[in-house]
Design a protein around this motif. Structure first.
Motif, PDB file in Angstrom:
ATOM      1  N   ALA A 150      -5.842   0.347  -1.835  1.00 55.66           N
ATOM      2  CA  ALA A 150      -5.498  -0.723  -0.887  1.00 55.66           C
ATOM      3  C   ALA A 150      -5.711  -0.272   0.550  1.00 55.66           C
ATOM      4  N   GLU A 151      -5.326   0.970   0.846  1.00 57.35           N
ATOM      5  CA  GLU A 151      -5.514   1.484   2.202  1.00 57.35           C
ATOM      6  C   GLU A 151      -7.001   1.597   2.521  1.00 57.35           C
ATOM      7  N   ASP A 152      -7.783   2.098   1.575  1.00 57.82           N
ATOM      8  CA  ASP A 152      -9.209   2.281   1.815  1.00 57.82           C
ATOM      9  C   ASP A 152      -9.914   0.942   1.992  1.00 57.82           C
ATOM     10  N   LEU A 153      -9.470  -0.084   1.288  1.00 60.29           N
ATOM     11  CA  LEU A 153     -10.076  -1.410   1.398  1.00 60.29           C
ATOM     12  C   LEU A 153      -9.635  -2.155   2.652  1.00 60.29           C
ATOM     13  N   GLY A 154      -8.628  -1.630   3.332  1.00 62.59           N
ATOM     14  CA  GLY A 154      -8.129  -2.274   4.547  1.00 62.59           C
ATOM     15  C   GLY A 154      -6.987  -3.234   4.316  1.00 62.59           C
ATOM     16  N   TYR A 155      -6.539  -3.366   3.074  1.00 65.27           N
ATOM     17  CA  TYR A 155      -5.471  -4.313   2.759  1.00 65.27           C
ATOM     18  C   TYR A 155      -4.106  -3.881   3.283  1.00 65.27           C
ATOM     19  N   LEU A 156      -3.901  -2.582   3.423  1.00 70.65           N
ATOM     20  CA  LEU A 156      -2.568  -2.068   3.774  1.00 70.65           C
ATOM     21  C   LEU A 156      -2.302  -2.065   5.276  1.00 70.65           C
ATOM     22  N   ALA A 157      -3.336  -2.113   6.098  1.00 73.03           N
ATOM     23  CA  ALA A 157      -3.180  -2.044   7.553  1.00 73.03           C
ATOM     24  C   ALA A 157      -2.217  -3.133   8.041  1.00 73.03           C
ATOM     25  N   PRO A 158      -1.377  -2.817   9.056  1.00 73.35           N
ATOM     26  CA  PRO A 158      -1.379  -1.601   9.866  1.00 73.35           C
ATOM     27  C   PRO A 158      -0.600  -0.432   9.264  1.00 73.35           C
ATOM     28  N   LEU A 159      -0.037  -0.588   8.079  1.00 71.15           N
ATOM     29  CA  LEU A 159       0.653   0.531   7.444  1.00 71.15           C
ATOM     30  C   LEU A 159      -0.348   1.612   7.040  1.00 71.15           C
ATOM     31  N   LYS A 160       0.119   2.861   7.082  1.00 73.51           N
ATOM     32  CA  LYS A 160      -0.694   3.993   6.654  1.00 73.51           C
ATOM     33  C   LYS A 160       0.080   4.773   5.597  1.00 73.51           C
ATOM     34  N   ALA A 217      -5.352  -4.908  -4.258  1.00 77.36           N
ATOM     35  CA  ALA A 217      -6.199  -3.796  -4.701  1.00 77.36           C
ATOM     36  C   ALA A 217      -6.366  -3.819  -6.220  1.00 77.36           C
ATOM     37  N   ILE A 218      -5.286  -4.140  -6.939  1.00 76.15           N
ATOM     38  CA  ILE A 218      -5.366  -4.253  -8.395  1.00 76.15           C
ATOM     39  C   ILE A 218      -6.381  -5.320  -8.790  1.00 76.15           C
ATOM     40  N   GLU A 219      -6.322  -6.469  -8.125  1.00 74.77           N
ATOM     41  CA  GLU A 219      -7.246  -7.546  -8.454  1.00 74.77           C
ATOM     42  C   GLU A 219      -8.675  -7.224  -8.029  1.00 74.77           C
ATOM     43  N   TRP A 220      -8.817  -6.462  -6.939  1.00 75.25           N
ATOM     44  CA  TRP A 220     -10.163  -6.021  -6.541  1.00 75.25           C
ATOM     45  C   TRP A 220     -10.753  -5.162  -7.656  1.00 75.25           C
ATOM     46  N   ALA A 221      -9.950  -4.228  -8.171  1.00 73.68           N
ATOM     47  CA  ALA A 221     -10.426  -3.346  -9.238  1.00 73.68           C
ATOM     48  C   ALA A 221     -10.688  -4.130 -10.528  1.00 73.68           C
ATOM     49  N   ALA A 261       2.630   4.834  -6.457  1.00 69.20           N
ATOM     50  CA  ALA A 261       2.595   4.297  -5.080  1.00 69.20           C
ATOM     51  C   ALA A 261       2.898   2.801  -4.959  1.00 69.20           C
ATOM     52  N   LEU A 262       2.777   1.941  -3.683  1.00 67.07           N
ATOM     53  CA  LEU A 262       3.190   0.495  -3.539  1.00 67.07           C
ATOM     54  C   LEU A 262       2.457  -0.310  -2.419  1.00 67.07           C
ATOM     55  N   SER A 263       2.969  -1.494  -1.763  1.00 64.96           N
ATOM     56  CA  SER A 263       2.298  -2.344  -0.742  1.00 64.96           C
ATOM     57  C   SER A 263       3.119  -3.176   0.253  1.00 64.96           C
ATOM     58  N   PHE A 264       2.547  -3.850   1.412  1.00 59.21           N
ATOM     59  CA  PHE A 264       3.338  -4.481   2.497  1.00 59.21           C
ATOM     60  C   PHE A 264       2.704  -5.657   3.285  1.00 59.21           C
ATOM     61  N   VAL A 265       3.194  -6.065   4.680  1.00 56.61           N
ATOM     62  CA  VAL A 265       2.820  -7.407   5.204  1.00 56.61           C
ATOM     63  C   VAL A 265       2.675  -7.600   6.711  1.00 56.61           C
ATOM     64  N   LEU A 266       1.816  -8.544   7.176  1.00 56.43           N
ATOM     65  CA  LEU A 266       1.513  -8.800   8.584  1.00 56.43           C
ATOM     66  C   LEU A 266       1.938 -10.194   8.999  1.00 56.43           C
ATOM     67  N   ALA A 267       2.014 -10.409  10.286  1.00 56.98           N
ATOM     68  CA  ALA A 267       2.469 -11.703  10.802  1.00 56.98           C
ATOM     69  C   ALA A 267       1.400 -12.772  10.711  1.00 56.98           C
ATOM     70  N   SER A 268       0.145 -12.416  10.801  1.00 54.95           N
ATOM     71  CA  SER A 268      -0.932 -13.406  10.776  1.00 54.95           C
ATOM     72  C   SER A 268      -2.067 -12.927   9.894  1.00 54.95           C
ATOM     73  N   SER A 269      -3.146 -13.654   9.909  1.00 55.47           N
ATOM     74  CA  SER A 269      -4.287 -13.270   9.076  1.00 55.47           C
ATOM     75  C   SER A 269      -4.867 -11.954   9.540  1.00 55.47           C
TER      76      SER A 269
END
Length: 346
Positions: free
Chosen positions: A60-70, A258-262, A12-20
């Motif tokens: 990452a999705e479960d931790l909330g890092y991936l939002a708004p992507l699902k 998520a990797i660093e969280w783990a 699997a992989l990861s992505f980005v938002l405009a603000s905090s």
């Protein structure tokens, strides 16, 4: 996660938002995740999972890092090569495999780009090639005419086994007499104990679970041969990256976090989180294997890729005659541009 277990390793992989983006992690404090870039161009990412395991994009999705992507789960796989082939055919948006398998696919003109490491080998996480106690197999020479269980062909296990046989001085003809048998990781231990194969590739939590029952020992391991390294990467297609740069960044960024969280969270908390994710997704899976989770196995912080993690396999494939010398250049083969940890001072 199986590798070299996905070994046990797998994808699997990861992505980005405009603000905090404010998210609540599993720890005791809320964490602010700062996203760089614009709003993701897509709303979901299709992917394949692994039975009884949690991938870093899922974490990452479960931790909330991936939002708004699902994430959109489309099924499970035990094969890294199959997983990245699905990315090429457009059946999924990201997938992961052993770096040697990725190099082979890129050499075949597949338009993919490795963007983040997702599994590897360290002191706690590695794959052993196990025989039953009392087995007559004591050396590489003894493997001639024998069967070895692997999760898939053309990936981590096959590369490691062939390297072991090469280093022991076996000829090409002798190596051809060592048979690799594809067996799902979750049943590999059982297959060895039933004497349906002579050697079993066991890594990560599946290895530790088998060792707890006793009666087996390793003939060799990937750590013995190659030391500590990241072994596999998630890939995106060149087209996806071009059309969805914000989503690509968000995906990698979230997976890296998520990797660093783990990596930095107490092991008991990581295991508890994995059990929660597996139970809540409702796929009727056994959570017993995640109790044996020890480490990410990933060498680079946040999954940052290093040159040697691909250069090693380019040279290996040249030596094997699979690709021609000079056919692939390391420059531009992979990218760390979306990984927020890539800019940190070493």
């Amino acid at each position: 996660m199986t590798m070299f277990s996905k070994k046990s390793t797998v994808t699997a992989l990861s992505f980005v938002l405009a603000s905090s983006l404010l998210v609540t992690a599993c720890g005791k404090k809320d964490q602010v995740v700062t996203a760089q870039g614009g709003t993701p161009e897509v709303t979901e990412l299709r992917y394949q999972g692994s039975v009884g395991a949690v991938t870093y994009p899922e974490l990452a999705e479960d931790l909330g890092y991936l939002a708004p992507l699902k994430l959109k789960f489309i099924g499970n796989t035990i094969s890294g090569p199959q997983d990245i082939q699905s990315v090429v055919t457009g059946d999924t948006d990201f997938g992961g495999a052993f770096n040697g398998a990725i190099v082979k696919l890129i050499a075949a003109k597949a338009p993919i780009k490795p963007v983040i490491s997702y599994y590897g080998v360290d002191e706690a996480t590695w794959t052993g090639y196990y025989v039953l106690d009392g087995s007559p197999i004591k050396s590489a020479k003894d493997l001639i005419g024998k069967k070895i269980a692997v999760n898939t062909l053309g990936a981590h296990h096959e590369f490691v086994i062939k390297e072991y046989l090469h280093r022991a001085g076996l000829t090409a003809e002798e190596i051809k007499q060592v048979t690799l048998v594809v067996v799902p990781p979750v049943t590999t231990e059982q297959t060895l104990r039933a004497a349906q194969v002579d050697v079993a590739s066991l890594g990560g939590v599946l290895r530790d679970k088998a060792l707890e029952r006793g009666g087996i020992h390793p003939l060799f391991s990937d750590k013995d041969l190659f030391g500590i390294f990241s072994a596999g990467s998630y890939v995106l297609t060149d087209k996806f990256i071009k059309n969805n740069p914000n989503a690509s960044r968000k995906f990698v960024e979230a997976t890296a976090k998520a990797i660093e969280w783990a990596r930095t969270t107490p092991r008991e908390e990581v295991v508890a989180r994995y059990e929660k994710i597996i139970n809540e997704r409702g796929r009727k899976e056994d959570t017993s294997t995640v109790k044996f989770w020890k480490s990410t196995g990933i060498a680079g912080k946040g999954g940052v890729i290093s040159d040697k993690e691909f250069d090693t396999w380019i040279h290996w494939l040249v030596d094997e005659g699979v690709i021609k010398d000079g056919q692939l250049q390391l420059k531009g083969l992979y990218t760390n541009e979306f990984n927020p940890f890539a800019t940190e001072k070493k």
